[in-house]
Write a protein that holds these residues in place. Structure first.
Motif, PDB file in Angstrom:
ATOM      1  N   ALA A   1      13.825   3.241  50.677  1.00  0.00           N
ATOM      2  CA  ALA A   1      13.995   2.096  50.744  1.00  0.00           C
ATOM      3  C   ALA A   1      15.035   1.563  49.694  1.00  0.00           C
ATOM      4  O   ALA A   1      16.195   0.851  50.103  1.00  0.00           O
ATOM      5  CB  ALA A   1      13.084   1.098  50.679  1.00  0.00           C
ATOM      6  N   GLU A   2      14.733   1.883  48.435  1.00  0.00           N
ATOM      7  CA  GLU A   2      15.801   1.695  47.429  1.00  0.00           C
ATOM      8  C   GLU A   2      17.077   2.231  47.640  1.00  0.00           C
ATOM      9  O   GLU A   2      17.976   1.788  47.328  1.00  0.00           O
ATOM     10  CB  GLU A   2      15.145   2.060  46.111  1.00  0.00           C
ATOM     11  CG  GLU A   2      13.973   1.331  45.586  1.00  0.00           C
ATOM     12  CD  GLU A   2      13.110   1.702  44.552  1.00  0.00           C
ATOM     13  OE1 GLU A   2      13.725   2.931  43.885  1.00  0.00           O
ATOM     14  OE2 GLU A   2      12.077   1.142  44.132  1.00  0.00           O
ATOM     15  N   GLU A   3      17.172   3.553  48.185  1.00  0.00           N
ATOM     16  CA  GLU A   3      18.442   4.109  48.067  1.00  0.00           C
ATOM     17  C   GLU A   3      19.163   3.722  49.396  1.00  0.00           C
ATOM     18  O   GLU A   3      20.387   3.652  49.442  1.00  0.00           O
ATOM     19  CB  GLU A   3      18.311   5.939  48.084  1.00  0.00           C
ATOM     20  CG  GLU A   3      17.731   5.950  46.645  1.00  0.00           C
ATOM     21  CD  GLU A   3      18.672   6.141  45.538  1.00  0.00           C
ATOM     22  OE1 GLU A   3      19.942   6.147  45.910  1.00  0.00           O
ATOM     23  OE2 GLU A   3      18.109   5.636  44.599  1.00  0.00           O
ATOM     24  N   LEU A   4      18.474   3.568  50.482  1.00  0.00           N
ATOM     25  CA  LEU A   4      19.232   3.261  51.834  1.00  0.00           C
ATOM     26  C   LEU A   4      19.012   2.154  52.305  1.00  0.00           C
ATOM     27  O   LEU A   4      19.318   1.978  53.514  1.00  0.00           O
ATOM     28  CB  LEU A   4      18.610   4.503  52.614  1.00  0.00           C
ATOM     29  CG  LEU A   4      18.840   5.866  52.283  1.00  0.00           C
ATOM     30  CD1 LEU A   4      18.062   6.903  53.328  1.00  0.00           C
ATOM     31  CD2 LEU A   4      20.204   6.145  52.216  1.00  0.00           C
ATOM     32  N   GLY A   5      18.132   1.076  51.869  1.00  0.00           N
ATOM     33  CA  GLY A   5      17.888  -0.023  52.279  1.00  0.00           C
ATOM     34  C   GLY A   5      16.793  -0.162  53.192  1.00  0.00           C
ATOM     35  O   GLY A   5      15.887   0.831  53.598  1.00  0.00           O
ATOM     36  N   ARG A   6      16.571  -1.275  54.054  1.00  0.00           N
ATOM     37  CA  ARG A   6      15.293  -1.435  54.978  1.00  0.00           C
ATOM     38  C   ARG A   6      15.257  -0.247  55.854  1.00  0.00           C
ATOM     39  O   ARG A   6      13.985   0.122  56.204  1.00  0.00           O
ATOM     40  CB  ARG A   6      15.712  -2.650  55.648  1.00  0.00           C
ATOM     41  CG  ARG A   6      14.347  -2.955  56.416  1.00  0.00           C
ATOM     42  CD  ARG A   6      14.536  -4.761  57.162  1.00  0.00           C
ATOM     43  NE  ARG A   6      15.613  -4.807  57.911  1.00  0.00           N
ATOM     44  CZ  ARG A   6      15.827  -4.631  59.043  1.00  0.00           C
ATOM     45  NH1 ARG A   6      14.721  -4.505  59.806  1.00  0.00           N
ATOM     46  NH2 ARG A   6      16.979  -4.989  59.544  1.00  0.00           N
ATOM     47  N   HIS A   7      16.191   0.247  56.507  1.00  0.00           N
ATOM     48  CA  HIS A   7      16.019   1.285  57.408  1.00  0.00           C
ATOM     49  C   HIS A   7      15.540   2.586  56.708  1.00  0.00           C
ATOM     50  O   HIS A   7      15.245   3.557  57.511  1.00  0.00           O
ATOM     51  CB  HIS A   7      17.193   1.543  58.261  1.00  0.00           C
ATOM     52  CG  HIS A   7      17.182   0.258  59.269  1.00  0.00           C
ATOM     53  ND1 HIS A   7      16.375  -0.093  60.064  1.00  0.00           N
ATOM     54  CD2 HIS A   7      18.092  -0.769  59.125  1.00  0.00           C
ATOM     55  CE1 HIS A   7      16.689  -1.504  60.807  1.00  0.00           C
ATOM     56  NE2 HIS A   7      17.798  -1.819  60.282  1.00  0.00           N
TER      57      HIS A   7
END
Length: 99
Positions: free
Chosen positions: A71-77
């Protein structure tokens, strides 16, 4: 043998055409698949070691940490990708070709 990605890095100044972009994407997809399969192999080994030691096969705190990282690296998805990776890592041998 050089991969399309490695060849492209050597000539990064030239613009890409559609065919080259698709070849690079195909190469990256192959690398991702290989890495997921390797991760699954390592996870199965870790699960086996944990079971042999009398521990649960999986560790919820670790899995939550993996999802948080995605989540931190790629966002919500990224969480969806992390979940898929974890599910694939929990499957038995013979993942290749199965759906």
């Amino acid at each position: 043998m050089t991969t399309p990605v490695a060849r492209r890095r050597a000539t990064a100044s030239a613009p890409l055409d559609g065919r080259e972009i698709r070849a690079l994407l195909d190469d990256l997809d192959g690398q991702i698949i290989s890495m997921v399969l390797r991760r699954a192999e390592l996870a199965r080994h870790d699960q086996s070691v944990r079971r042999t030691s009398g521990l649960p096969a999986s560790e919820l705190a670790r899995e939550n940490g993996v999802l948080r990282r995605y989540a931190e690296e790629l966002g919500r998805h990224g969480v969806d990708i992390g979940r898929a990776v974890l599910v694939l890592s929990q499957l038995t041998r013979g993942v290749r070709g199965k759906s």
